[in-house]
Enzyme design. Structure first.
Site, PDB file in Angstrom:
ATOM      1  N   HIS A  49       0.864  -1.191   0.000  1.00  0.00           N
ATOM      2  CA  HIS A  49       0.000   0.000   0.000  1.00  0.00           C
ATOM      3  C   HIS A  49       0.896   1.235   0.000  1.00  0.00           C
ATOM      4  CE1 HIS A  49      -2.741   3.065   1.548  1.00  0.00           C
ATOM      5  NE2 HIS A  49      -3.748   2.245   1.288  1.00  0.00           N
ATOM      6  N   CYS A  61      -3.612   2.582  -4.407  1.00  0.00           N
ATOM      7  CA  CYS A  61      -4.504   3.412  -3.603  1.00  0.00           C
ATOM      8  C   CYS A  61      -4.540   4.811  -4.230  1.00  0.00           C
ATOM      9  CB  CYS A  61      -4.037   3.472  -2.154  1.00  0.00           C
ATOM     10  SG  CYS A  61      -5.106   4.555  -1.180  1.00  0.00           S
ATOM     11  N   HIS A  68      -7.675   0.575  -4.366  1.00  0.00           N
ATOM     12  CA  HIS A  68      -8.468   1.384  -3.425  1.00  0.00           C
ATOM     13  C   HIS A  68      -8.944   2.610  -4.182  1.00  0.00           C
ATOM     14  CE1 HIS A  68      -6.430  -0.007   0.595  1.00  0.00           C
ATOM     15  NE2 HIS A  68      -7.076  -0.980  -0.021  1.00  0.00           N
ATOM     16  N   ASP A 109     -12.470   3.228  -0.624  1.00  0.00           N
ATOM     17  CA  ASP A 109     -11.603   3.521   0.507  1.00  0.00           C
ATOM     18  C   ASP A 109     -12.113   4.792   1.166  1.00  0.00           C
ATOM     19  OD1 ASP A 109      -9.490   3.341   2.213  1.00  0.00           O
ATOM     20  OD2 ASP A 109      -8.062   4.276   0.864  1.00  0.00           O
ATOM     21  N   HIS A 110     -12.459   4.719   2.383  1.00  0.00           N
ATOM     22  CA  HIS A 110     -12.987   5.852   3.154  1.00  0.00           C
ATOM     23  C   HIS A 110     -14.261   6.379   2.485  1.00  0.00           C
ATOM     24  CE1 HIS A 110      -8.565   6.813   4.393  1.00  0.00           C
ATOM     25  NE2 HIS A 110      -8.961   5.619   4.746  1.00  0.00           N
ATOM     26  N   TYR A 118     -14.311   4.934   7.995  1.00  0.00           N
ATOM     27  CA  TYR A 118     -15.073   3.786   7.502  1.00  0.00           C
ATOM     28  C   TYR A 118     -16.547   3.870   7.875  1.00  0.00           C
ATOM     29  CZ  TYR A 118     -10.659   2.105   5.899  1.00  0.00           C
ATOM     30  OH  TYR A 118      -9.474   1.999   5.217  1.00  0.00           O
TER      31      TYR A 118
HETATM   32  C1  DNO Z   1      -6.408   3.455   5.810  1.00  0.00           C
HETATM   33  C2  DNO Z   1      -5.891   2.317   5.053  1.00  0.00           C
HETATM   34  C3  DNO Z   1      -4.501   1.891   5.455  1.00  0.00           C
HETATM   35  C4  DNO Z   1      -4.190   0.532   4.873  1.00  0.00           C
HETATM   36  C5  DNO Z   1      -2.874  -0.035   5.285  1.00  0.00           C
HETATM   37  C6  DNO Z   1      -2.557  -1.259   4.497  1.00  0.00           C
HETATM   38  O1  DNO Z   1      -7.562   3.702   5.808  1.00  0.00           O
HETATM   39  O2  DNO Z   1      -5.976   2.514   3.697  1.00  0.00           O
HETATM   40  O3  DNO Z   1      -4.406   1.844   6.830  1.00  0.00           O
HETATM   41  O4  DNO Z   1      -5.152  -0.380   5.286  1.00  0.00           O
HETATM   42  O5  DNO Z   1      -1.867   0.886   5.161  1.00  0.00           O
HETATM   43  O6  DNO Z   1      -1.495  -1.920   5.069  1.00  0.00           O
END
Ligand code: DNO
Length: 396
Positions: free
Chosen positions: A240, A278, A305, A348-349, A365
């Site tokens: 990531h 991401c 993501h 993501d978020h 989340y």
């Molecule tokens: C935050 C996430 C990160 C992710 C980690 C993966 O919301 O995108 O914490 O899960 O970095 O290892």
């Protein structure tokens, strides 16, 4: 793309029964109760897998299998910890789970300074404010040498802020930067820990003398050691990107841009050494164009993501709508569906809205906010699939 959803286990208030009607295909999770560094046993993995299956879903991606600090800074216990990591990977492979997201960020994972930044429509978003961050570094942490990381103008703004900050606001800032965003992702600092600032300082001390090159070497060592297991069990490792993708607290960050990603993929040039793309993290880097990165690294991307950010002059950024900002999600879907179709993707978020804020969700989340973003992305997926059916392809 496969529409996955990050679910935090049976304690998550967003329960699995809510996810079918909103279009979720499969689940992303971790064994959150297993302490970092311990082996994930087949029994524990299967237990989680059958629970997820009882709701009609598959456990598609692991996020995360955390990499212990000692592996990152190269402590004496690293070989033992890498052996444990290999056993966990083998056990995941035996259970048929073959996509593993992890990160290589020293001490601190994703960083925000405001978790409830109000927007005009009544919802809230996540925000990184460079001055509030500098305030934490200079005034709360009082990190030695921190001054040189900020300009005179920035330090002057910190002084002005210092005159206004109440003790309550300081506590809130500490909680946001090193507790609420961290506890559920890496376990270094958890809610309820006494004196998180002191704990954080001790963690930073572990990295004295670890510069960018050393951290890279430690990453290469880790990846080379685990690749034989990944090959044997068909597991793809997906790093990531660092969030935000720049240096913080004097710590090196080595997954920030095209050069970094290319270094990692070449340093251990094995198809099982891959990337979590991401879009949110990468788009917060001023020099990053998510479209050209996606085009370049699609072949070695195994997990996506989808999220976007808007840069704010002066080094701050806000998480924007999934349809706006520098993430360019519409184009990313086009690129990935053309170059590496069917990848697992998660929203993501999300913003916090319609009562999300009253729930005890993990920071970022939300339920309704993520549901809305998923609906937006579903629209993008359908449009792109329609374009491809009609033979409309874009040249990026
Ligand atoms: C935050 C996430 C990160 C992710 C980690 C993966 O919301 O995108 O914490 O899960 O970095 O290892």
């Amino acid at each position: 793309m496969e529409k996955t959803w990050r679910w935090f286990g049976q304690k998550d208030q967003v329960t699995l029964n809510l996810l079918h009607p909103i279009g979720v295909d499969s689940i992303v999770t971790s064994l959150h109760d297993v302490p970092n560094g311990n082996v994930w046993t087949v029994e524990d993995i299967r237990h989680m897998q059958s629970y997820i299956r009882s709701y009609g879903f598959d456990w598609s991606v692991v996020e995360s299998l955390p990499v212990c600090e000692a592996i990152k800074y190269g402590g004496p216990e690293r070989d033992k910890l890498i052996e444990n990591y290999k056993l966990s990977l083998a056990n995941l492979g035996r259970c048929g789970i073959r996509t593993v997201c992890y990160n290589f960020m020293p001490v601190i994972d994703w960083i925000r300074t405001d978790l409830n930044y109000p927007l005009p429509d009544g919802s809230t978003s996540l925000y990184f404010d460079r001055i509030r961050f500098a305030y934490f570094d200079l005034k709360i942490l009082q990190r030695s040498g921190a001054e040189k990381d900020y300009t005179l103008a920035e330090r002057e703004k910190v002084e002005i802020l210092d005159k206004k900050m109440t003790d309550e606001q300081k506590d809130e800032l500490i909680d946001t930067i090193i507790v609420k965003t961290q506890g559920f992702v890496n376990g270094n600092i958890r809610s309820g820990d006494k004196n998180p600032v002191l704990l954080f300082k001790h963690l930073l001390d572990l990295y004295k003398g670890i510069n960018r090159d050393k951290l890279r070497e430690n990453m290469r060592y880790f990846l080379s050691s685990i690749m034989p297991v990944c090959e044997k069990y068909g597991v793809n490792m997906c790093v990531h990107p660092d969030d935000p993708p720049f240096q913080v607290f004097g710590l090196p960050r080595i997954v920030t841009d095209e050069e970094d990603i290319a270094w990692i993929l070449n340093a251990v040039d094995n198809p099982h050494n891959g990337l979590t793309f991401c879009a949110g993290s990468l788009s917060a880097g001023e020099g990053n164009d998510t479209r050209s990165l996606a085009k370049k690294f699609a072949g070695r991307t195994y997990f996506v993501h989808l999220r976007s950010t808007e840069a704010i002059p002066g080094g701050s950024f806000i998480e924007s709508s999934h349809l706006a900002g520098r993430g360019h999600i519409i184009d990313l879907v086009r690129i990935f569906e053309q170059l590496h179709p069917g990848l697992p993707m998660r929203i993501d978020h999300g913003r916090s809205m319609l009562g999300d804020g009253d729930k005890d969700y993990n920071a970022g989340y939300s339920f309704y906010g993520r549901m809305l973003a998923l609906a937006q992305v579903e629209g993008i997926l359908s449009t792109v699939s329609d374009e491809m059916d009609k033979g409309v392809f874009f040249d990026f």
